[in-house]
Design a protein around this motif. Structure first.
Motif, PDB file in Angstrom:
ATOM      1  N   UNK A  55      96.511  81.981  34.264  1.00 10.50           N
ATOM      2  CA  UNK A  55      96.425  80.797  35.123  1.00 10.50           C
ATOM      3  C   UNK A  55      95.031  80.607  35.719  1.00 10.50           C
ATOM      4  N   UNK A  56      94.058  81.111  35.036  1.00 12.65           N
ATOM      5  CA  UNK A  56      92.680  80.775  35.408  1.00 12.65           C
ATOM      6  C   UNK A  56      92.383  79.386  34.872  1.00 12.65           C
ATOM      7  N   UNK A  57      91.837  78.542  35.730  1.00 13.95           N
ATOM      8  CA  UNK A  57      91.597  77.161  35.338  1.00 13.95           C
ATOM      9  C   UNK A  57      90.108  76.840  35.256  1.00 13.95           C
ATOM     10  N   UNK A  58      89.808  75.839  34.452  1.00  9.78           N
ATOM     11  CA  UNK A  58      88.444  75.367  34.283  1.00  9.78           C
ATOM     12  C   UNK A  58      88.501  73.848  34.176  1.00  9.78           C
ATOM     13  N   UNK A  59      87.675  73.155  34.956  1.00  9.51           N
ATOM     14  CA  UNK A  59      87.693  71.698  34.980  1.00  9.51           C
ATOM     15  C   UNK A  59      86.311  71.127  34.682  1.00  9.51           C
ATOM     16  N   UNK A  60      86.303  69.969  34.062  1.00 11.28           N
ATOM     17  CA  UNK A  60      85.060  69.216  33.951  1.00 11.28           C
ATOM     18  C   UNK A  60      84.633  68.786  35.355  1.00 11.28           C
ATOM     19  N   UNK A  61      83.347  68.775  35.588  1.00 13.96           N
ATOM     20  CA  UNK A  61      82.853  68.392  36.917  1.00 13.96           C
ATOM     21  C   UNK A  61      83.354  67.008  37.324  1.00 13.96           C
ATOM     22  N   UNK A  64      86.990  67.374  38.871  1.00 10.15           N
ATOM     23  CA  UNK A  64      87.292  68.374  39.901  1.00 10.15           C
ATOM     24  C   UNK A  64      87.718  67.696  41.197  1.00 10.15           C
ATOM     25  N   UNK A  65      88.792  68.208  41.769  1.00  7.01           N
ATOM     26  CA  UNK A  65      89.309  67.647  43.014  1.00  7.01           C
ATOM     27  C   UNK A  65      90.253  66.482  42.816  1.00  7.01           C
ATOM     28  N   UNK A  66      90.333  65.953  41.601  1.00  5.77           N
ATOM     29  CA  UNK A  66      91.224  64.823  41.324  1.00  5.77           C
ATOM     30  C   UNK A  66      92.333  65.181  40.338  1.00  5.77           C
ATOM     31  N   UNK A  67      92.020  66.018  39.369  1.00  7.22           N
ATOM     32  CA  UNK A  67      92.985  66.409  38.339  1.00  7.22           C
ATOM     33  C   UNK A  67      93.425  67.847  38.568  1.00  7.22           C
ATOM     34  N   UNK A  68      94.677  68.123  38.206  1.00  6.16           N
ATOM     35  CA  UNK A  68      95.211  69.478  38.292  1.00  6.16           C
ATOM     36  C   UNK A  68      95.962  69.804  37.008  1.00  6.16           C
TER      37      UNK A  68
END
Length: 122
Positions: A55-61, A64-68
């Motif tokens: 459950x380590x997550x990685x998001x596009x900048x 971030x803060x909008x998608x989960x």
């Protein structure tokens, strides 16, 4: 052998929300990473979010803060909750799962969903 089915795309106004889901079926031994990518017209496919088995997550900048991103490993399912959507989020969204399949060699491969259209427009 393995199929991925996506759902949840659609049209929404800026600031709105959508939730995408992706479920895998077939001769699955283990689902490793799950992820969501998107491709806008005239652009290359890009990573949106990715989640590992621990459950380590990685998001596009840009998201971030909008998608989960989340997952249920037992159900071979991933979700992408998208909030505060912007017109620049408009794209076809693809689910990716890295899956180890049953078989003599227990191969691990990338599997892609068929894609679902997300349109953000007023």
């Amino acid at each position: 052998q393995v199929q991925l089915v996506e759902s949840g795309g659609g049209s929404v106004q800026p600031g709105g929300s959508l939730r995408l889901s992706c479920s895998a079926s077939g001769l699955i031994f283990r689902v490793n990473d799950m992820g969501w990518y998107r491709q806008a017209p005239g652009k290359q496919r890009e990573l949106v979010a990715r989640i590992s088995r621990d459950v380590t997550t990685n998001y596009a900048d840009s998201v971030k803060g909008r998608f989960t991103i989340s997952r249920d490993s037992a159900k071979y399912t991933a979700w992408l909750q998208m909030n505060s959507l912007k017109p620049e989020d408009t794209a076809v969204y693809f689910c990716l799962m890295v899956i180890t399949t049953w078989g003599p060699t227990m191969a691990t491969s990338d599997y892609w969903g068929q894609g679902t259209q997300v349109t953000v427009s007023s």
